[in-house]
Write a protein that holds these residues in place. Structure first.
Motif, PDB file in Angstrom:
ATOM      1  N   ALA A 147      -4.267  -0.083   0.579  1.00  0.00           N
ATOM      2  CA  ALA A 147      -4.056  -1.990   0.461  1.00  0.00           C
ATOM      3  C   ALA A 147      -5.230  -2.736   1.378  1.00  0.00           C
ATOM      4  CB  ALA A 147      -2.364  -2.381   1.771  1.00  0.00           C
ATOM      5  N   TYR A 148      -5.793  -2.235   2.416  1.00  0.00           N
ATOM      6  CA  TYR A 148      -7.037  -2.728   2.553  1.00  0.00           C
ATOM      7  C   TYR A 148      -8.045  -2.318   2.615  1.00  0.00           C
ATOM      8  CZ  TYR A 148      -4.947  -3.728   7.324  1.00  0.00           C
ATOM      9  OH  TYR A 148      -4.109  -3.960   8.616  1.00  0.00           O
ATOM     10  N   GLU A 149      -8.340  -1.003   1.782  1.00  0.00           N
ATOM     11  CA  GLU A 149      -9.372  -1.103   0.928  1.00  0.00           C
ATOM     12  C   GLU A 149      -9.061  -1.893  -0.484  1.00  0.00           C
ATOM     13  OE1 GLU A 149     -11.320   3.356   1.697  1.00  0.00           O
ATOM     14  OE2 GLU A 149     -10.041   3.088  -0.024  1.00  0.00           O
ATOM     15  N   THR A 150      -8.598  -2.867  -0.914  1.00  0.00           N
ATOM     16  CA  THR A 150      -8.013  -2.862  -2.395  1.00  0.00           C
ATOM     17  C   THR A 150      -8.495  -4.817  -2.007  1.00  0.00           C
ATOM     18  OG1 THR A 150      -6.120  -1.376  -3.120  1.00  0.00           O
ATOM     19  CG2 THR A 150      -6.905  -3.186  -4.077  1.00  0.00           C
TER      20      THR A 150
ATOM     21  N   ALA B  58     -10.222  -5.418   0.145  1.00  0.00           N
ATOM     22  CA  ALA B  58     -11.654  -5.975   0.832  1.00  0.00           C
ATOM     23  C   ALA B  58     -12.718  -5.521  -0.562  1.00  0.00           C
ATOM     24  CB  ALA B  58     -12.007  -5.432   2.178  1.00  0.00           C
ATOM     25  N   ILE B  59     -12.439  -4.410  -1.076  1.00  0.00           N
ATOM     26  CA  ILE B  59     -13.497  -3.824  -2.125  1.00  0.00           C
ATOM     27  C   ILE B  59     -13.174  -3.581  -3.249  1.00  0.00           C
ATOM     28  CG2 ILE B  59     -14.949  -2.627  -0.115  1.00  0.00           C
ATOM     29  CD1 ILE B  59     -13.357   0.049  -0.907  1.00  0.00           C
ATOM     30  N   GLY B  60     -12.086  -4.672  -3.279  1.00  0.00           N
ATOM     31  CA  GLY B  60     -11.132  -4.126  -5.610  1.00  0.00           C
ATOM     32  C   GLY B  60     -10.279  -3.115  -5.299  1.00  0.00           C
ATOM     33  N   TYR B  61     -10.622  -2.057  -6.009  1.00  0.00           N
ATOM     34  CA  TYR B  61      -9.616  -1.208  -5.652  1.00  0.00           C
ATOM     35  C   TYR B  61      -9.438   0.216  -4.267  1.00  0.00           C
ATOM     36  CZ  TYR B  61      -7.562   2.836  -8.837  1.00  0.00           C
ATOM     37  OH  TYR B  61      -7.742   4.140  -9.344  1.00  0.00           O
ATOM     38  N   SER B  62      -8.636   0.889  -4.354  1.00  0.00           N
ATOM     39  CA  SER B  62      -9.129   2.274  -3.798  1.00  0.00           C
ATOM     40  C   SER B  62      -8.611   3.031  -3.907  1.00  0.00           C
ATOM     41  CB  SER B  62      -7.702   2.056  -2.015  1.00  0.00           C
ATOM     42  OG  SER B  62      -7.435   2.785  -2.017  1.00  0.00           O
ATOM     43  N   LYS B  63      -8.769   4.498  -4.292  1.00  0.00           N
ATOM     44  CA  LYS B  63      -8.367   5.186  -4.807  1.00  0.00           C
ATOM     45  C   LYS B  63      -6.967   6.386  -3.748  1.00  0.00           C
ATOM     46  CE  LYS B  63     -10.262   8.681  -7.033  1.00  0.00           C
ATOM     47  NZ  LYS B  63      -9.686   8.880  -9.175  1.00  0.00           N
TER      48      LYS B  63
END
Length: 651
Positions: free
Chosen positions: A418-421, A423-428
């Motif tokens: 959730a946080y990466e998405t 913040a930077i748009g997408y998360s593996k």
């Protein structure tokens, strides 16, 4: 030679256009011309004084094939010897693979895996910053006639619904390899709606809270005022986490990066680095508040006519934390446009120890910061995580060698998604979990906030009481009496009609998700607590309390004030709309079971005053009831009140 041609051309152009003084002054003001000229002259002198270097004459080397072979052999031998000296025989062997796929060869994680990346922008002292040469207003604005203010809430046949997050990317598949849940066309399940308080805000569906009504103005009614409460936009993780915590997890991985390696779905972690900051708004968070400001101007812009008629401008409120302040300012840019100076005034309350602040009430409420009382939700989250993530941990552990995953680590991976998405748009990390595991994560946050900030918390109502008291003052157009400052209200600000005006048709307050939940609890919106207390061993059906619906990033509540004229409903009414879905007010004494959620303002105010009279700041915030509350589910509340002493005659 190119530089010299450029200089000559510019010089010629300037000589031929010496009559363009007005344009030059507008675009390149001369207020700092001496310094800038000196800089330009220095730069020109440096370029002019640079000598042209003649390339050295190259001679043809004379080597035979024998020379080359000998050099090649000696070089190879030297490399082999150096490798052997540095790392021994292991340099010439392969680590045995335990992969079952035959394609996932183990290799130790990159030494930088889990390390924190920081890209500080802007630089503290940029060498090319000349503000006077880049004015934001050069005149020549053209025509600027204004039009009528929009009133979409009253004029449009349909209310605009906010869905999705255009700048964010969802995973194409969920779950482990071989068991991916692929999204089919028409599948309404949305990952972004299953992140609790970390979800991007979205419009709740009609009927979410039990009313078959939309947010548009009911027939025979017209909106005369709006009290708007919203949360800040998407942010980086906070400095402290009760359970989980992305930064701590990354640090643990990085500390032992030489010992572990990942394969399969986790293979990306071998080179993964931690890219999140702390607490600040993300770019997406800024966009959320900007968009929210635009949407509210389109719906309620017509309320600004009241300010023009009274020769005043609105006062909006936020508080001093960076993400709070910049959320409010981004909202203002969306609502008023840039520049917004002269169109409104921004009141900034202080969030710090010892300052009374209804937008951050915990700073003066001791028990709201005493973890055995205020952090009851952690125990419930831990119990639930050990249930819904037990098999998940085993599945992910099989793809990670050299590091023992705990359930809390796996839970943090869900947080990381959730946080990466946002913040930077997408998360593996989002790809690692199944739909049911995401539903479990969503419920964990329901548990956490139910017991920490809402109807299951002993300090929820008392923290929301101060804002409710201010809301009543605004509804009655009367200041809070000196003897009534008994919650988190700030008398320095609230006793002045300049900093706390009482006759605005539009109010906007920005706060945190915990305070939004405190306020919903203090208002006694009991329909939201209909199936509480929440169990820690399963997800209840028809759940009435869902944090993703109530307090996502940029959550917003419209307190509509309406004037109605039908035979059955007349006079001034109040209506509460949470993320575009009306909430029943039947938990408030005297408010009718009305189809659109309307309640007469005088009835609403009277009931809220009665609730406040039964709320004790002294006891709830400073009373010694830790042993009664305890750890676990032996003590419960569904009203957000602390356990009362037997001597309390008010209950």
């Amino acid at each position: 030679m190119d530089v010299e041609r450029g200089q000559y051309a510019n010089s010629t152009y300037d000589d031929e256009h010496t009559d363009a003084g007005a344009e030059h002054e507008a675009l390149l003001p001369t207020c700092n011309s001496n310094n800038n000229n000196n800089n330009n002259n220095n730069d020109k002198a440096a370029i002019d004084s640079t000598p042209l270097k003649r390339l050295p004459t190259l001679t043809q080397p004379k080597f035979t094939i024998l020379h080359l072979l000998v050099a090649f052999t000696v070089g190879i031998s030297g490399c082999v010897l150096a490798q052997y000296v540095l790392c021994g025989p292991s340099c010439f062997g392969m680590k045995e693979s335990t992969s079952t796929s035959g394609t996932d060869a183990f290799a130790l994680a990159n030494p930088d895996a889990g390390s924190t990346q920081i890209h500080a922008f802007p630089p503290p002292s940029p060498t090319n910053a000349f503000p006077s040469l880049f004015p934001t207003n050069v005149g020549y604005a053209g025509g600027t006639p204004t039009g009528a203010e929009p009133a979409l809430i009253a004029t449009a046949p349909q209310y605009p619904i906010h869905t999705g997050a255009a700048q964010l990317v969802k995973p194409e598949t969920l779950g482990d390899k071989g068991n991916d849940k692929k999204k089919e066309k028409g599948d309404s399940w949305d990952l972004f709606k299953h992140w609790g308080n970390l979800a991007p805000w979205y419009s709740n569906e009609r009927g979410t809270f039990g009313l078959d009504s939309g947010p548009g103005t009911p027939d025979t009614c017209r909106v005369t005022g709006l009290h708007f409460l919203h949360r800040h936009g998407a942010r980086y993780p906070t400095a402290w986490a009760s359970f989980g915590g992305p930064a701590d997890f990354a640090g643990r991985l990085h500390k032992v990066a030489d010992d572990w390696t990942a394969k399969g779905n986790l293979a990306f972690m071998n080179d993964w680095t931690y890219k999140l900051g702390e607490e600040l708004l993300t770019p997406f968070g800024r966009q959320q508040l900007y968009d929210l400001g635009i949407s509210m101007r389109l719906k309620y812009g017509f309320l600004l006519k009241n300010f023009t008629e009274t020769n005043t401008i609105p006062v909006f409120r936020t508080e001093s934390q960076d993400r709070m302040l910049h959320s409010a300012l981004n909202f203002a840019i969306g609502f008023f446009g840039y520049p917004f100076e002269g169109q409104y005034q921004q009141s900034i309350t202080i969030e710090a120890d010892g300052f009374n602040n209804t937008l951050a009430p915990y700073d003066t409420c001791h028990n709201a910061r005493h973890r055995p009382i205020s952090d009851r939700g952690k125990w419930y989250v831990e119990q639930w995580a050990n249930i819904y993530l037990n098999d998940t941990r085993e599945r992910l552990q099989s793809q990670l060698e050299g590091y023992d995953l705990s359930v809390e680590d796996v839970y943090t991976m869900q947080q990381m998604c959730a946080y990466e998405t946002v913040a930077i748009g997408y998360s593996k990390f989002c790809e690692l979990f199944t739909q049911s595991e995401w539903e479990g994560f969503d419920y964990s946050l329901d548990l956490y906030f139910w017991y920490n900030s809402a109807f299951g918390s002993p300090v929820a109502r008392v923290q929301g009481a101060g804002w409710v008291q201010e809301f009543i003052a605004r509804l009655e157009h009367k200041p809070i009496a000196p003897h009534e400052h008994r919650f988190s209200t700030n008398s320095t600000l609230d006793d002045s009609e300049i900093t706390f005006p009482l006759n605005q048709s539009l109010y906007v307050d920005a706060t945190h998700e915990v305070v939004v939940l405190n306020i919903l609890t203090a208002l006694n919106l009991s329909s939201l607590a209909a199936n509480g207390p929440l169990p820690y061993d399963h997800i209840p059906e028809n759940q009435s309390f869902k944090v993703s619906q109530l307090a996502p990033f940029a959550t917003n509540i419209q307190f509509q004030i309406l004037e109605c004229s039908s035979p059955s409903i007349s006079g001034e009414q109040v209506r509460i709309i949470v993320n575009d879905a009306p909430v029943p007010l039947t938990g408030i004494r005297g408010c009718p079971s009305q189809a659109d959620g309307l309640c007469p303002v005088d009835t609403f105010v009277k009931a809220q005053k009665e609730i406040l009279e039964k709320t004790s700041w002294e006891w709830d915030c400073f009373g010694d009831y830790e042993n009664v509350v305890g750890v676990g589910d032996e003590w419960e509340t569904v009203t957000g009140d602390a356990p009362r002493p037997e001597s309390d005659s008010r209950i």
